[in-house]
Structures are given as structure tokens and as C-alpha cells.
Design a protein around this motif. Structure first.
Motif, mmCIF file in Angstrom:
data_model
loop_
_atom_site.group_PDB
_atom_site.id
_atom_site.type_symbol
_atom_site.label_atom_id
_atom_site.label_comp_id
_atom_site.label_asym_id
_atom_site.label_seq_id
_atom_site.Cartn_x
_atom_site.Cartn_y
_atom_site.Cartn_z
ATOM 1 N N LEU A 326 19.231 49.898 28.850
ATOM 2 C CA LEU A 326 19.202 49.554 30.267
ATOM 3 C C LEU A 326 20.574 49.129 30.780
ATOM 4 N N PHE A 327 21.213 48.190 30.090
ATOM 5 C CA PHE A 327 22.469 47.643 30.616
ATOM 6 C C PHE A 327 23.614 48.661 30.533
ATOM 7 N N SER A 328 23.555 49.581 29.573
ATOM 8 C CA SER A 328 24.597 50.623 29.540
ATOM 9 C C SER A 328 24.335 51.663 30.631
ATOM 10 N N LEU A 329 23.046 51.967 30.922
ATOM 11 C CA LEU A 329 22.725 52.919 31.991
ATOM 12 C C LEU A 329 23.178 52.391 33.353
ATOM 13 N N VAL A 330 22.911 51.117 33.605
ATOM 14 C CA VAL A 330 23.266 50.503 34.898
ATOM 15 C C VAL A 330 24.765 50.645 35.185
ATOM 16 N N GLN A 331 25.579 50.648 34.140
ATOM 17 C CA GLN A 331 27.040 50.742 34.317
ATOM 18 C C GLN A 331 27.547 52.185 34.332
ATOM 19 N N ASN A 332 26.678 53.134 33.969
ATOM 20 C CA ASN A 332 27.111 54.532 33.827
ATOM 21 C C ASN A 332 26.779 55.324 35.094
ATOM 22 N N LYS A 333 27.708 55.285 36.060
ATOM 23 C CA LYS A 333 27.456 55.913 37.373
ATOM 24 C C LYS A 333 27.178 57.418 37.253
ATOM 25 N N ALA A 334 27.912 58.091 36.368
ATOM 26 C CA ALA A 334 27.745 59.547 36.220
ATOM 27 C C ALA A 334 26.335 59.879 35.720
ATOM 28 N N LEU A 335 25.862 59.120 34.732
ATOM 29 C CA LEU A 335 24.517 59.366 34.197
ATOM 30 C C LEU A 335 23.446 59.025 35.236
ATOM 31 N N LEU A 336 23.644 57.921 35.973
ATOM 32 C CA LEU A 336 22.690 57.552 37.036
ATOM 33 C C LEU A 336 22.551 58.684 38.058
ATOM 34 N N GLU A 337 23.704 59.260 38.449
ATOM 35 C CA GLU A 337 23.681 60.357 39.436
ATOM 36 C C GLU A 337 22.988 61.595 38.879
ATOM 37 N N GLN A 338 23.261 61.893 37.609
ATOM 38 C CA GLN A 338 22.635 63.071 36.979
ATOM 39 C C GLN A 338 21.111 62.920 36.914
ATOM 40 N N LEU A 339 20.656 61.738 36.492
ATOM 41 C CA LEU A 339 19.212 61.482 36.395
ATOM 42 C C LEU A 339 18.549 61.560 37.772
ATOM 43 N N GLU A 340 19.229 60.986 38.764
ATOM 44 C CA GLU A 340 18.686 60.977 40.127
ATOM 45 C C GLU A 340 18.546 62.404 40.678
ATOM 46 N N GLN A 341 19.578 63.217 40.487
ATOM 47 C CA GLN A 341 19.539 64.600 40.984
ATOM 48 C C GLN A 341 18.452 65.413 40.271
ATOM 49 N N ASN A 342 18.381 65.279 38.947
ATOM 50 C CA ASN A 342 17.445 66.110 38.175
ATOM 51 C C ASN A 342 15.990 65.717 38.386
ATOM 52 N N ILE A 343 15.730 64.408 38.496
ATOM 53 C CA ILE A 343 14.331 63.987 38.713
ATOM 54 C C ILE A 343 13.898 64.370 40.139
ATOM 55 N N GLY A 344 14.849 64.313 41.090
ATOM 56 C CA GLY A 344 14.540 64.683 42.473
ATOM 57 C C GLY A 344 14.110 66.132 42.621
ATOM 58 N N LYS A 345 14.649 67.016 41.764
ATOM 59 C CA LYS A 345 14.293 68.448 41.815
ATOM 60 C C LYS A 345 12.824 68.676 41.457
#
Length: 364
Positions: A326-345
Motif C-alpha cells: 500500500l505505502f509503496s503504491l501511494v508513492q508510485n504516481k506512474a503505477l497509480l496512473e496505469q492502474l487507473e487507466q486500465n481499470i477504467g477501460k
């Protein structure tokens, strides 16, 4: 012609809320449609369905009990009794079509409807179909699914890819992030995590979060924590020292507010939760409930992980791995954006209307 439709099933919010969404869509398509729900006596649909404005009848039925085999001795008698009750309901209500959404009550009603030649439609929410739906699928006219590859469970010519219905309160929510943060007593603009374990809470998620509360405060990260009833008092006492950062709730009714505030969600992997998270486009860490029938939550979560649309931690590994992940994901902006885009599809806000059209097509 006035159409009469039965919607059968329930047991959990994951079955009931999509069923109500389908009923609302049927009413929207044709306000004259008469709808009757059939549920299991003593289950939450007997309360939630009337609250949504629909009539419901209860069957004396229970599922196979994996933890107490003695309780299964009465199961054959309950099934026989429920088939008789189902017969009486069908003959009295005379439906033009019957929809099964999963859960105990859907089997007896669909089984009897098929025997009487009434067209049936199955709404299979999960990526791994249950045995009852697989059996009923042989004689169903249509099977609405939310995942690819379902021909391994059902006849391919009956499958319709529709996605899972999501409550209108989520698909049509107009709440702003600031309003949502204020509702929970949080500061707008601060990194926020929403942890939710279904309507009863999730023991593994709760126990993994408990020792992390001081870290949330140290890192200045906010937490909305839906614990469910069994863990609520424990969590509330533990969070008292971190009241500015950790907000504890037994149950959250305004889910659209919680989703809107969250930067990251920690969740079980039931079909309803996944459908909602795809629509609201939130980065998520799934902790699948391992005791769900056929371990379907793990299959559900894995289908998103394979598309790089979510992260997953097993139930057993939650205590050891949730904090780090959790705490590493919160700091990883690139991964957050990737997850957001892919789940949105994968989001589908019109699944309820599409399913309603398929139900009505059975009637002509």
C-alpha cells in the motif's frame, strides 16, 4: 401487453444490488412491467428489496454448508420443499420470463420455470461460474456475463457479454471530491485510502490494517475504514489515538462519497465491488475472500491483475504484505496512473439497461 417478470436470488449485497439495478432498468424500459422478487427467507434480500420498492416472496432454502456438515442433512428436504414453493409462485404469478442472479433462491425458481417452459435468463456475475448456474445454463435462453472465457462453463451460443450492473447512486453520482472529504471529516487534497471488506467486513483486511494506523498518521495519509460489525468496536478503540487521520465506520451507505475521496482502495474481490471500482476508475489492491464458492474472488481479481488493472495480495499474506504494498503504491504516481487507466477501460455504466433489453427480448 403487461409483462410479468420474476427476479430470483440474493443472499449478499453482491447479488441483491445488481438485481435491483436490473429491475429498475426493466421499469425504465417499460413502466407497466410487473416485477416480483423471490429470495431466501431470513436473508438480507427480504429487507433490501422492499426498501427499493419491490414485492418479494421468500423460499425455505439454504446453501451447502461447508463448515458444518451436519447442517446439510436437512438440505435435500429444503430443496424439495423450495421446488414446491417455487411451483406455486410460478403458477400464481404466471411470469413471461424469469431472471436468476445467483444465490440460494435462484436455483428452485429457475429449475421449475425451465420445466414449465418459461424462458429464463441467468446473470452470472463472476469469472468462475457456480455449479447451480452451470446446471441451469443448459436450459437457459440467455446467459449474461461480465468476464471473457465463460464458454468453459456455459454453451457459447447463449453467452452475451454485458458486464455487471452498478447502482445508479454510483454511476450517476455528482458529488465533488471536496464535498466527499468533508462528509467524512477529512481534509480535501490529502492522500486518502478507502478500505472496505463487503457488507460484513473482512477479517484479514481489518487485522492487517490495525498495526498500520500509526504509519498512516506518520506519513500524513488519511484512511476511511469500513470494518463491518464484528470488528467495529476493536477498530474504533485502536483508531482513537489517530482520529484526525483514521475514520472508522461499521457500514458506509454513501459509497459514491467514499470512492470519490479515495486515491487507493483496498477491497475484497466480489463481482459487485469490481464492477463499481471499474466504473469509478480507482487504483485497487484486492485481498480476495478465499472461502467464496469455487474461490471465485481470486479468479475475479486475477482477471484484472492480468490486464495490469489491479494489484492482488492473498488473504494469508495480507498481514505481512499489505502495508508495504500500500505505502509503496501511494508513492508510485506512474503505477497509480496505469492502474487507473486500465481499470477504467473495463467499466460499464449501461450494463443494467443492456441486460433489461435481453430479458425483454425473451418475451417478444
Amino acid at each position: 401487453m403487461q409483462r410479468r417478470i420474476i427476479i430470483a436470488g440474493g443472499g449478499t449485497g453482491g447479488h441483491i444490488f445488481p438485481a435491483i439495478a436490473i429491475a429498475n432498468a426493466l421499469k425504465k424500459s417499460d413502466p407497466e412491467t410487473e416485477i416480483l422478487f423471490v429470495g431466501a427467507k431470513g436473508k438480507m434480500e427480504m429487507e433490501k428489496v422492499p426498501q427499493a420498492g419491490y414485492a418479494i416472496e421468500g423460499l425455505e432454502i439454504a446453501g451447502f454448508n461447508r463448515s458444518n456438515m451436519l447442517k446439510n442433512l436437512l438440505l435435500p428436504f429444503k430443496i424439495i420443499k423450495s421446488l414446491g414453493e417455487a411451483n406455486r409462485i410460478l403458477k400464481r404469478f404466471q411470469p413471461n420470463a424469469v431472471v436468476g442472479v445467483g444465490g440460494y433462491a435462484s436455483f428452485p425458481i429457475l429449475r421449475r420455470a425451465q420445466a414449465l417452459g418459461i424462458p429464463t435468463l441467468i446473470q452470472e456475475q463472476n469469472s468462475f461460474a457456480g455449479k447451480a448456474n452451470m446446471f441451469l445454463g443448459k436450459k437457459a435462453k440467455k446467459i449474461c456475463v461480465a468476464y471473457e472465457g465463460m464458454e468453459k462453463f456455459f454453451p457459447a451460443d447463449k453467452l452475451v457479454f454485458t458486464g455487471n450492473p452498478v447502482r445508479g447512486s454510483i454511476t450517476q453520482s455528482a458529488v465533488t471530491r471536496d464535498e466527499a472529504a468533508k462528509h467524512f471529516g477529512l481534509q480535501a487534497g490529502k492522500t486518502t485510502v478507502f478500505a472496505v471488506g463487503g457488507s460484513l467486513g473482512a477479517k484479514a483486511i481489518n487485522e492487517a490494517l490495525h498495526p498500520l494506523l500509526s504509519t498512516f498518521a506518520e506519513k500524513d495519509i488519511q484512511l476511511i475504514w469500513q470494518t463491518g460489525k464484528p470488528y467495529y468496536e476493536t477498530a474504533r478503540a485502536a483508531a482513537a489515538a489517530y482520529a484526525s487521520h483514521v475514520k472508522v465506520f461499521e457500514f458506509i451507505n454513501l459509497m459514491d462519497f467514499a470512492y470519490k475521496t479515495a486515491d487507493v482502495v483496498i477491497s475484497r474481490a466480489g463481482a459487485l465491488a469490481i464492477a463499481e471500482l471499474c466504473v469509478v476508475k480507482k487504483p485497487v489492491i484486492f485481498v480476495p475472500y478465499p472461502f467464496a464458492a469455487e474461490d471465485h474472488q481470486t479468479f475475479n481479481a486475477k482477471s484484472l491483475v492480468d490486464k495490469k488493472a489491479a494489484l492482488m495480495i492473498s488473504n494469508d499474506a495480507a498481514a505481512a504484505q499489505l502495508g508495504t504494498t500500500l505505502f509503496s503504491l501511494v508513492q508510485n504516481k506512474a503505477l497509480l496512473e496505469q492502474l487507473e487507466q486500465n481499470i477504467g477501460k473495463l467499466g460499464n455504466i449501461n450494463a443494467d439497461m443492456v441486460i433489461a433489453r435481453h430479458v425483454l427480448s425473451l418475451i417478444g
